[in-house]
Design an enzyme around this catalytic site. Structure first.
Site, mmCIF file in Angstrom:
data_model
loop_
_atom_site.group_PDB
_atom_site.id
_atom_site.type_symbol
_atom_site.label_atom_id
_atom_site.label_comp_id
_atom_site.label_asym_id
_atom_site.label_seq_id
_atom_site.Cartn_x
_atom_site.Cartn_y
_atom_site.Cartn_z
ATOM 1 N N SER A 32 19.728 51.534 -1.062
ATOM 2 C CA SER A 32 18.875 51.600 -0.076
ATOM 3 C C SER A 32 18.798 52.532 0.867
ATOM 4 O O SER A 32 18.379 52.698 1.962
ATOM 5 C CB SER A 32 19.102 50.005 0.393
ATOM 6 N N ASN A 119 27.854 42.029 3.836
ATOM 7 C CA ASN A 119 26.611 41.082 3.997
ATOM 8 C C ASN A 119 26.604 40.509 5.418
ATOM 9 O O ASN A 119 25.578 40.498 5.952
ATOM 10 C CB ASN A 119 27.021 39.804 3.128
ATOM 11 N N THR A 164 -21.655 34.298 23.824
ATOM 12 C CA THR A 164 -21.097 33.300 22.697
ATOM 13 C C THR A 164 -21.928 33.745 21.685
ATOM 14 O O THR A 164 -23.097 33.926 21.870
ATOM 15 C CB THR A 164 -21.170 31.868 23.208
ATOM 16 N N HIS A 165 -21.348 33.485 20.475
ATOM 17 C CA HIS A 165 -22.056 33.979 19.096
ATOM 18 C C HIS A 165 -22.693 35.528 19.011
ATOM 19 O O HIS A 165 -23.570 35.792 18.547
ATOM 20 C CB HIS A 165 -23.388 33.029 18.772
ATOM 21 N N SER A 286 -17.331 63.982 13.904
ATOM 22 C CA SER A 286 -17.808 63.930 12.558
ATOM 23 C C SER A 286 -17.931 65.332 12.123
ATOM 24 O O SER A 286 -18.389 66.353 12.629
ATOM 25 C CB SER A 286 -19.073 63.190 12.410
ATOM 26 N N LYS A 292 -21.659 62.913 16.858
ATOM 27 C CA LYS A 292 -21.002 61.904 16.781
ATOM 28 C C LYS A 292 -19.804 62.130 17.604
ATOM 29 O O LYS A 292 -19.008 62.939 17.635
ATOM 30 C CB LYS A 292 -20.366 61.317 15.290
ATOM 31 N N ASN A 294 -16.487 59.326 17.896
ATOM 32 C CA ASN A 294 -16.078 58.148 17.063
ATOM 33 C C ASN A 294 -14.847 57.662 17.670
ATOM 34 O O ASN A 294 -13.925 58.065 18.217
ATOM 35 C CB ASN A 294 -15.833 58.520 15.608
ATOM 36 N N GLU A 299 -10.598 51.757 16.358
ATOM 37 C CA GLU A 299 -10.706 51.474 14.928
ATOM 38 C C GLU A 299 -9.324 51.489 13.998
ATOM 39 O O GLU A 299 -9.269 50.455 13.169
ATOM 40 C CB GLU A 299 -11.783 52.492 14.008
ATOM 41 N N TYR A 326 24.235 35.150 0.700
ATOM 42 C CA TYR A 326 23.127 36.395 0.509
ATOM 43 C C TYR A 326 22.770 36.523 -0.899
ATOM 44 O O TYR A 326 23.581 36.242 -1.630
ATOM 45 C CB TYR A 326 24.198 37.432 1.028
ATOM 46 N N GLN A 331 17.689 42.919 0.803
ATOM 47 C CA GLN A 331 17.671 44.471 0.739
ATOM 48 C C GLN A 331 16.278 44.644 1.121
ATOM 49 O O GLN A 331 15.938 45.673 1.840
ATOM 50 C CB GLN A 331 18.186 45.070 -0.391
#
Ligand code: ARG
Length: 472
Positions: A32, A119, A164-165, A286, A292, A294, A299, A326, A331
């Protein structure tokens, strides 16, 4: 290969009972160190406390303790300077550091692991690490909340449509909308601090699973490491990872909130809404469409929510059905936890930097609220105050809206004569309630959208934030 290995090529830390070296693939598969080296500083911190405690109870001499601590200090420097040579043969961060200590100070280095196991060591390291990181996350969360509160105060009088909606419903103030976000984050903040309490418990002393025969004093170690208390049960202490699940759960809810905010920011920057402007430094262009701009940052935050949910599911599934105590399965807790931490920290930083720079396009918000018959409920309430039953009022306003749609007029733009077609109880004072300003000002109670209420709520939020216990 060390002198304590009975066979050439077997692991020097546990090779004694083995008669052949580990398969090369298995060595790589079970190691690890590539990812748990992130715990190195906490591993050293834990070892220094452990050695200090061992000397305090007489298991190590003061000279041995001092040699161990001096060696660990040097190793810390090597790691911080990027000079430390990590080895996959040594499996994990713990054995890499211990082997280096022995290389540096000789046989005394081998005494560090007295009364301890990897452990309880790894469980302690993760908790120390997570506790430090929680404090960083908390500072960013606090900064974001402060930014939202300040922006809400600035925009307490700015009128926009409430939805709303996703259909225009009633006018609200932009400050009120921002404080709704702030409330979500206030609950996340509480969840984070609550999670921190359960992270801040010390496994060390549980050893492999049953405790140790040495006369250790776990209160001393706990105090040295700033833990609230030693874990109550050794079996639970080495196996429990629900503190990590709790953090991932906090993170998932937080990212769910940030993704909702992101979604609104993305919508609002579009030409179709045109409610806000985000400064160029938070946007990209873009490669093909020159016009553009963005909203990449919101996002991406919305998108990153997915991996955090994934880590929560991963950790829950990792723990499912594990027998005490354990198991090597554990791990697998590190990479999802690390990625969750990195993602949460970055997303909060992006938002905390961006929020104060949000610019409201007030005229555009106002126009959208005006266009959408958003004061229709206010007209109905007006009629009710004049003795019309609410259901009848609803019907009358419905007819007025239908008329407005045909004529291209908002309610506030109709003449009194036009409104009289639908009800004769309407008088000139109706225009006080049909304006957007009148509509928001009338919702003047705790939790309402009136500008004065928004300012009072912002002050309360600021006070609540200041009253929180500070760790960072
Ligand atoms: N690398 C291990 C982990 O992350 C450390 C504990 C290993 N203990 C053991 N007995 N194999 O969980």
């Amino acid at each position: 290969m060390s002198s304590s290995s009975s066979n050439p090529g077997t692991n020097q830390s546990w090779g004694g009972r083995f008669s052949e070296p580990t398969d090369a693939f298995v060595e790589r598969f079970t190691a690890s160190v590539d990812f748990d080296q992130r715990l190195a500083l906490q591993d050293i911190q834990g070892s220094v406390a452990h050695a200090t405690m061992l000397a305090r109870v007489g298991v190590l001499t003061d000279t041995e303790r001092d040699a161990i601590i001096a060696g660990l200090d040097e190793i810390r420097g090597e790691i911080q300077r990027g000079e430390f040579q990590w080895s996959v043969q040594l499996e994990d961060v713990h054995m890499n550091i211990e082997a280096r200590l022995t290389e540096k100070i000789g046989i005394t280095g081998k005494k560090l692991h007295t009364g301890r196991s990897r452990n309880d060591q790894v469980a302690t390291d993760i908790r120390l690490f997570l506790r430090d990181e929680i404090d960083v996350v908390e500072a960013e969360l606090k900064r974001l909340r402060e930014g939202l509160i300040a922006l809400a105060e600035r925009e307490a009088d700015t009128i926009m449509p409430g939805f709303t909606h996703l259909q225009t419903a009633q006018p609200v103030t932009f400050g009120h909308h921002l404080l709704a976000w702030q409330e979500m984050l206030a609950r996340d903040h509480e969840r984070l601090l609550d999670c921190r309490k359960r992270v801040n418990v010390m496994p060390l002393g549980a050893a492999a699973l049953a405790g140790t025969t040495y006369p250790i004093d776990r209160h001393v170690t706990a105090e040295l490491l700033g833990f609230e208390r030693p874990a109550e049960n050794s079996l639970d202490a080495v196996s429990d990872r629900d503190f990590a699940i709790e953090f991932a759960s906090f993170a998932s809810i937080l990212l769910m909130h940030l993704s909702r905010m992101s979604e609104e920011l993305v919508l609002w920057t579009s030409a179709q809404f045109d409610f806000i402007d985000l400064p160029d430094r938070f946007c990209t262009g873009s490669s093909i469409m020159p016009q553009k701009k963005n909203p990449d940052v919101p996002e991406l935050v919305r998108g990153k929510t997915g991996r955090v949910y994934g880590h929560l599911m991963g950790l829950l599934t990792l723990m499912k059905s594990q027998p005490l105590a354990y198991n090597k399965d554990n791990q697998e807790d590190k990479e999802p936890l690390f990625d969750t931490l990195d993602t949460v920290r970055d997303c909060l930083k992006a938002f905390a930097d961006m929020v104060p720079a949000i610019e409201a396009r007030k005229a555009s918000m106002y126009e959208a609220a005006r266009r959408g018959f958003s004061t229709a409920t206010d007209l109905a309430d007006y009629l009710v105050r004049r003795g019309v039953a609410f259901r009848d009022a609803h019907e009358i306003v419905g007819q007025s809206v239908a008329f407005g749609l045909r004529e291209g007029k908002d309610l506030s733009e109709m003449t009194l004569d036009e409104l009289h077609q639908f009800s004769n109880v309407i008088e000139a004072d109706v225009f006080d309630v049909l304006t957007l300003e009148g509509s928001v000002a009338a919702r003047n109670h705790i939790g309402g959208t009136a500008p004065d209420q928004v300012r009072a709520a912002a002050q309360r939020a600021r006070d609540a934030l200041a009253a929180l216990e500070q760790h960072s």
